[in-house]
Design an enzyme around this catalytic site. Structure first.
Site, mmCIF file in Angstrom:
data_model
loop_
_atom_site.group_PDB
_atom_site.id
_atom_site.type_symbol
_atom_site.label_atom_id
_atom_site.label_comp_id
_atom_site.label_asym_id
_atom_site.label_seq_id
_atom_site.Cartn_x
_atom_site.Cartn_y
_atom_site.Cartn_z
ATOM 1 N N LYS A 46 -2.569 -1.296 8.482
ATOM 2 C CA LYS A 46 -4.025 -1.222 8.461
ATOM 3 C C LYS A 46 -4.659 -2.282 9.354
ATOM 4 C CE LYS A 46 -7.867 -0.813 5.194
ATOM 5 N NZ LYS A 46 -8.238 -0.784 3.758
ATOM 6 N N HIS A 53 -4.232 -9.231 3.460
ATOM 7 C CA HIS A 53 -5.641 -9.354 3.831
ATOM 8 C C HIS A 53 -5.820 -10.482 4.838
ATOM 9 C CE1 HIS A 53 -6.782 -7.410 -0.281
ATOM 10 N NE2 HIS A 53 -6.472 -6.516 0.638
ATOM 11 N N TYR A 78 -11.045 -6.339 -4.838
ATOM 12 C CA TYR A 78 -10.316 -6.504 -6.092
ATOM 13 C C TYR A 78 -11.027 -7.447 -7.064
ATOM 14 C CZ TYR A 78 -6.630 -4.297 -3.388
ATOM 15 O OH TYR A 78 -5.916 -3.422 -2.619
ATOM 16 N N ARG A 87 -1.417 -1.196 -6.933
ATOM 17 C CA ARG A 87 -1.745 -2.363 -6.097
ATOM 18 C C ARG A 87 -2.814 -3.221 -6.784
ATOM 19 N NH1 ARG A 87 -1.677 -4.276 -0.662
ATOM 20 N NH2 ARG A 87 -3.727 -4.748 0.233
ATOM 21 N N ARG A 147 0.842 -1.198 0.000
ATOM 22 C CA ARG A 147 0.000 0.000 0.000
ATOM 23 C C ARG A 147 0.875 1.245 0.000
ATOM 24 N NH1 ARG A 147 -2.336 -3.498 3.870
ATOM 25 N NH2 ARG A 147 -4.484 -4.126 3.391
#
Length: 377
Positions: A249, A344, A354, A321, A208
């Site tokens: 994140k 993730h 995505y 990304r 990211r």
């Protein structure tokens, strides 16, 4: 004979200078023995007494009186100044821009106590003609938090913003990914630019943008441990981000990513150009040597996109990304592997965010990228 006023009615007199009736009442005394007086004014006796009763109700409810000029803009300014101490500087700047551009410009002059749910509904509906639903939700949240703070400080009796639903706005710009030919063109166009290493690492690792901007040389291993069994390849440790708390994140986002050969070459050259910087220095910095923000990256990214023969208005750094996911999926890498490489917590996020980049047939990361960009072409 003058009629005696009823108990609790207080005084009433005509103010010649203001040309208004003034109703007054002593509602209590301070610890020092000073009288606490409340006043209401109006063009008629009835209006003055009505205003006085409102002031008395506020006092009895424990509400401090606010000066008549208190506005929505005052509440927002107060919240921006004192209510965001735990947010990062970039977040505060972003919120200030949104507040000034979209809220204060439309509702700022409104007196805080006169702001109604209808005012907010009309404002949101007007914004829905031009802004995305996501932006509308954020604007509603900013105003809601500012008025909540004002209510907690007795500046307003209730928060009417909380009564309003966020309408559906315009659809946001859909994310997209580069084709292999476009990705190769972008890498060629990036050569010699200040953003070359950044673009290479972003596209070929899927990190990211907020993770790369926080990356230090201490978390970059350009040699690996080839003598180990099994050997360890060159890698970057994605352990931090530019978020307010400095963390990634999610916990799953803390990961170590093997570097494709092209990344190693670009980062080695970048390291040499920085003059062998100390380990605690940021890998990617501005021309002045300061930390990059998203605006710095976007400004440097657009000329590269143009040189690659693409429209700079159609592409942003975050789509590198998305392109990473698309290229891996095209190459037969499984959804589970892509989710791990993206940081993730599971495949659900990968599929939902995505989904346009994933191919119907899904057959790690660094080896696949070396195969895709064979021999650095």
């Amino acid at each position: 004979m003058t009629q005696r006023r009823a108990r609790g009615e207080g005084g009433l007199h005509w103010d010649e200078s203001r040309q208004r009736w003034i109703a007054t009442l002593t509602v209590g005394y301070t610890p020092a023995g000073k009288r606490i007086v409340r006043k209401g004014s109006g063009k008629t006796k009835t209006e003055a007494r009505t205003k006085l009763r409102e002031k008395i109700r506020d006092y009895e409810d424990g509400l401090a009186l606010v000066r008549d000029g208190q506005t929505v803009a005052d509440a927002l300014t107060d919240w921006l100044t004192y209510g965001l101490s735990k947010q990062s500087e970039s977040t505060r700047a972003n919120y200030a821009t949104l507040v000034n551009s979209h809220i204060i410009s439309d509702l700022g002059a409104r007196k805080l106590r006169e702001l109604s749910a209808t005012d907010v509904d009309r404002w949101l509906m007007g914004k829905a003609q031009h802004l995305s639903t996501r932006t509308l939700r954020l604007l509603h949240s900013l105003l809601n938090r500012a008025v909540n703070r004002a209510m907690a400080r007795d500046k307003v009796k209730r928060n009417v913003v909380a009564l309003c639903a966020v309408p559906t706005g315009r659809g946001g710009r859909p994310s997209k990914s580069l084709t292999l030919d476009q990705a190769k063109a972008l890498l060629r166009a990036a050569e010699g630019s200040s953003l070359h290493a950044y673009i290479v690492v972003s596209l070929l690792t899927g990190a990211r943008t907020e993770e790369l901007r926080a990356l230090t040389w201490a978390h970059v291993d350009l040699k690996g441990k080839p003598a180990n069994d099994p050997p360890l390849p060159p890698s970057i440790q994605v352990w931090r981000s530019v978020r307010a708390d400095g963390d990634t994140k999610t916990k799953k986002s803390r990961r170590t990513l093997a570097l494709p050969a092209r990344c190693v070459t670009a980062l080695t050259t970048h390291h040499e150009h920085q003059g062998q910087p100390p380990a605690d220095r940021l890998v990617f910095v501005s021309a002045a040597g300061t930390a990059l923000d998203r605006h710095n990256v976007l400004r440097a990214f657009r000329p590269v996109v143009a040189r690659a023969g693409l429209d700079p208005r159609d592409w942003t750094p975050r789509e590198l990304r998305h392109s990473f996911v698309s290229l891996l999926s095209d190459s037969g890498v499984s959804l589970e592997q892509i989710a791990d490489l993206c940081g993730h917590s599971g495949t659900t996020v990968t599929e939902s965010v995505y989904r346009h980049q994933l191919r119907p047939v899904l057959l790690g990361g660094a080896v696949a990228m070396d195969r895709i960009f064979d021999a650095g072409t």
